[in-house]
Write a protein that holds these residues in place. Sequence first.
Motif, PDB file in Angstrom:
ATOM      1  N   ALA A   1      49.274  29.100  35.803  1.00 56.52           N
ATOM      2  CA  ALA A   1      50.033  28.122  36.695  1.00 56.52           C
ATOM      3  C   ALA A   1      51.477  28.001  36.350  1.00 56.52           C
ATOM      4  O   ALA A   1      51.891  28.021  34.971  1.00 56.52           O
ATOM      5  CB  ALA A   1      49.333  26.816  36.796  1.00 56.52           C
ATOM      6  N   THR A   2      52.507  28.072  37.407  1.00 53.05           N
ATOM      7  CA  THR A   2      53.836  27.788  37.013  1.00 53.05           C
ATOM      8  C   THR A   2      54.386  26.967  38.121  1.00 53.05           C
ATOM      9  O   THR A   2      53.899  26.750  39.225  1.00 53.05           O
ATOM     10  CB  THR A   2      54.396  29.212  36.864  1.00 53.05           C
ATOM     11  OG1 THR A   2      55.729  29.064  36.537  1.00 53.05           O
ATOM     12  CG2 THR A   2      54.380  29.830  37.997  1.00 53.05           C
ATOM     13  N   GLU A   3      55.745  26.666  37.899  1.00 55.60           N
ATOM     14  CA  GLU A   3      56.506  25.834  38.842  1.00 55.60           C
ATOM     15  C   GLU A   3      57.839  26.543  38.988  1.00 55.60           C
ATOM     16  O   GLU A   3      58.566  27.096  38.118  1.00 55.60           O
ATOM     17  CB  GLU A   3      56.646  24.661  38.314  1.00 55.60           C
ATOM     18  CG  GLU A   3      57.563  23.500  39.184  1.00 55.60           C
ATOM     19  CD  GLU A   3      57.700  22.321  38.582  1.00 55.60           C
ATOM     20  OE1 GLU A   3      56.717  21.581  38.310  1.00 55.60           O
ATOM     21  OE2 GLU A   3      58.917  22.076  37.949  1.00 55.60           O
ATOM     22  N   LYS A   4      58.239  26.729  40.207  1.00 58.02           N
ATOM     23  CA  LYS A   4      59.491  27.412  40.560  1.00 58.02           C
ATOM     24  C   LYS A   4      60.266  26.464  41.366  1.00 58.02           C
ATOM     25  O   LYS A   4      60.044  25.576  42.202  1.00 58.02           O
ATOM     26  CB  LYS A   4      59.214  28.609  41.451  1.00 58.02           C
ATOM     27  CG  LYS A   4      58.330  29.689  40.727  1.00 58.02           C
ATOM     28  CD  LYS A   4      58.372  31.136  41.827  1.00 58.02           C
ATOM     29  CE  LYS A   4      57.744  32.266  40.872  1.00 58.02           C
ATOM     30  NZ  LYS A   4      57.656  33.165  41.756  1.00 58.02           N
ATOM     31  N   ARG A   5      61.704  26.462  40.981  1.00 57.84           N
ATOM     32  CA  ARG A   5      62.592  25.545  41.756  1.00 57.84           C
ATOM     33  C   ARG A   5      63.878  26.223  42.090  1.00 57.84           C
ATOM     34  O   ARG A   5      64.098  27.182  41.805  1.00 57.84           O
ATOM     35  CB  ARG A   5      62.999  24.453  40.496  1.00 57.84           C
ATOM     36  CG  ARG A   5      62.028  23.692  39.807  1.00 57.84           C
ATOM     37  CD  ARG A   5      62.357  22.497  39.469  1.00 57.84           C
ATOM     38  NE  ARG A   5      61.268  21.374  39.128  1.00 57.84           N
ATOM     39  CZ  ARG A   5      61.559  20.280  38.963  1.00 57.84           C
ATOM     40  NH1 ARG A   5      62.774  19.566  38.943  1.00 57.84           N
ATOM     41  NH2 ARG A   5      60.356  19.401  38.548  1.00 57.84           N
ATOM     42  N   SER A   6      64.233  25.618  43.388  1.00 61.56           N
ATOM     43  CA  SER A   6      65.406  26.069  43.984  1.00 61.56           C
ATOM     44  C   SER A   6      66.533  25.024  43.633  1.00 61.56           C
ATOM     45  O   SER A   6      66.370  23.804  43.988  1.00 61.56           O
ATOM     46  CB  SER A   6      65.514  26.365  45.411  1.00 61.56           C
ATOM     47  OG  SER A   6      64.279  27.295  45.720  1.00 61.56           O
ATOM     48  N   VAL A   7      67.795  25.610  43.227  1.00 61.38           N
ATOM     49  CA  VAL A   7      68.864  24.439  43.059  1.00 61.38           C
ATOM     50  C   VAL A   7      70.159  24.795  43.504  1.00 61.38           C
ATOM     51  O   VAL A   7      70.431  25.821  43.908  1.00 61.38           O
ATOM     52  CB  VAL A   7      68.923  24.182  41.489  1.00 61.38           C
ATOM     53  CG1 VAL A   7      67.692  23.887  40.682  1.00 61.38           C
ATOM     54  CG2 VAL A   7      69.452  25.742  40.755  1.00 61.38           C
ATOM     55  N   SER A   8      71.119  23.878  43.665  1.00 60.23           N
ATOM     56  CA  SER A   8      72.583  24.101  44.182  1.00 60.23           C
ATOM     57  C   SER A   8      73.196  23.650  42.829  1.00 60.23           C
ATOM     58  O   SER A   8      73.212  22.803  42.278  1.00 60.23           O
ATOM     59  CB  SER A   8      72.773  23.303  45.176  1.00 60.23           C
ATOM     60  OG  SER A   8      72.260  23.782  46.357  1.00 60.23           O
ATOM     61  N   GLN A   9      74.124  24.794  42.387  1.00 63.89           N
ATOM     62  CA  GLN A   9      74.834  24.445  41.145  1.00 63.89           C
ATOM     63  C   GLN A   9      76.437  24.701  41.184  1.00 63.89           C
ATOM     64  O   GLN A   9      76.760  25.753  41.736  1.00 63.89           O
ATOM     65  CB  GLN A   9      74.073  25.411  39.830  1.00 63.89           C
ATOM     66  CG  GLN A   9      74.779  25.320  38.259  1.00 63.89           C
ATOM     67  CD  GLN A   9      74.061  26.464  37.673  1.00 63.89           C
ATOM     68  OE1 GLN A   9      72.870  26.135  37.399  1.00 63.89           O
ATOM     69  NE2 GLN A   9      74.499  27.490  37.167  1.00 63.89           N
ATOM     70  N   VAL A  10      77.182  23.836  40.559  1.00 68.80           N
ATOM     71  CA  VAL A  10      78.444  23.840  40.443  1.00 68.80           C
ATOM     72  C   VAL A  10      78.799  23.896  38.965  1.00 68.80           C
ATOM     73  O   VAL A  10      78.538  23.022  38.139  1.00 68.80           O
ATOM     74  CB  VAL A  10      79.170  22.698  41.318  1.00 68.80           C
ATOM     75  CG1 VAL A  10      80.841  22.882  41.078  1.00 68.80           C
ATOM     76  CG2 VAL A  10      78.641  22.768  42.658  1.00 68.80           C
TER      77      VAL A  10
END
Length: 650
Positions: free
Chosen positions: A272-281
Amino acid sequence: MLTFFRRLINSRVGLIVSFAVLILIALAFVGGDVSSLRTAGLTASSGGGIAQIGSQSIAAADFKTRVQEEMQAFRQQQPTLDMAQFVAGGGFEGTLERLVNGLAIEQFGTAQGMAISKRSVDGQIAGIPGLQGPDGKFSRSTYERLLSERRLTDARIRQDFARETMGRFLTAPTIGASQVPGQLALPYASLLLEQRTGQIGFIPTRAVGAGAPPTQAELATFFQRNVARYTVPERRQISYAIVAPALVAAKATPSEAEISKQYATDATLYAATEKRSVSQVVLADKASATALVGKVNAGGLLEAAAAAAGLEAAKLTGLERKPYGEQTSPAIAQAVFGAAKGALVGPVQAPLGWAVIRVDGIEKVAARTLNQVRGDIIKQLAAQKVQLALAAVHDSVDDAISNNATFAEIVADQKLQPVTTPPLLADGRNIADPKAAPDPRLAEVLKAAFAAEQGDDPQLVSAGPDGSFAIVSLDRIVPAAPPPITQLKDVLIRDFSIDRARKAARKIAADAVAKVNKGTPLAEALKQTGLSLPPLQPMASTRAALAAQEKGAPPPLVLLFSMAKGTAKLLEAPQEGGWFVIRLDTVQPGDARGAQSNVTLMRATIGRSIGQEYVQQFANAVRDRIGVTKNAAAIEQVRRDLLGQSGGQP
């Protein structure tokens, strides 16, 4: 078909300083591109050779070997090339001229006090990639092994390198010349503007008629005179066996234990795993990052705040904690994966500054059980086991070949299904079955078979991107030869009749030309033949128009520009179709004095070849100084010997 080497053989550079062919012969052995080179050093003798160049003589046997070597070198690019085609294309004369010029220039350089050091030759040999060992350095053992395999000598290789280097030293200063004065270019530029007009008549072969059926004696004589026309090129009968994945598929089924072990090995892939989407500056300093966070917390968007600072928020999707931490830092990954969706993280120190990150999305990926991924694991393991099994068979066959096993023994031992082809041409065609298309899958098999000699060991060649390979054995060589005359009766009757009509049409056309040259109008001369002929056609062109045709100007127009005004000439039509009768009516000279662009263009055109012309004259002067005498009878004997080797046997 011979265009690829005609350009080299017939070019002036090719005849003079293109020692590249000699060096190709000297180097080809390191890449295995030439399968049967023989030692052919040039001997210094008092006589009996095909040419005497100063103090050195080229022995007939040495020259014959050189021609065979050059033909083999060119054959790597044109597999269907045979000796008859090589000689017809100018290869025989080209080889002779290269040898003569090379020896003359070498002796001239030596007489001027020039010398090629052993160290220079050492460096060139050591720089050949094929002679470098695993450490990237010159391998003496590889060099000596390849010399032995190709039956060459170190002295022969060094002689060729030294001669090529000497020629390069002496000709390099002039071959690059490109300056052409305007006065030299003007007559040629004016020549391009010359305009000519004329007429062309045609006497078709078919207009004469087939005539009486030929006798057996006539057919036999015609066959003997044109035997090369009916000669079938060299063919080879090949036995081969394909080792493909399907052959070892039964051995490639993974066991339950292997499947379970692979599942355990790749446990992290299925957990089991977790994936994330981000906005990065990422900002340069902490103060700027803190100010950015303040603007976002005050109700602004991260994208807008970044744009106001002259930056852009990067969108990153499908991030997993460990890889993301390796790309950035464990601290950033911990903060991002510990935050809720929509939360703003930062400022946190990044490898290249200070990061402000917003968590845009969170995807929970459930663990996958063994049963869920069983199919993928079986497919993965089966592919691996197939390649291992193929490699094992390949190694086993390779060992058997090293131990002098025959093709039949290898096939029986490996339980393979052998295939024996009918005699095939190098391109895969079967003369006995012209409707059958060549099998493209046999390209490597054919290439190996046509590089082999009778009695060679079986060979292993690739048979596809899936790891397949073929075991190839050359069964027999069918020399180039014409079929029995009895099999060609219908063809011979047709060709004899066409040839007889062609000759009769030529006589009629030649009579018409003679009449025109005595003052008879062309139309009247053709009318007097009594044949039903096509009407006369006008002709007009300039030399510039001829030169501008990329595919070459029609031969009648070319002939028009090599005739005297008011005269007629004869020209054969393609495919024995008949004879053209051409008359030149008018010649209007060109004058390029007012067309500077034409003169400039001609200067550039001549400039591309003027250096070669200088080298040609230099080589001629060197040959005059050194002294060159050719033995025409001996040269012709070598030519006959080469053409007598079944039309192309190396």
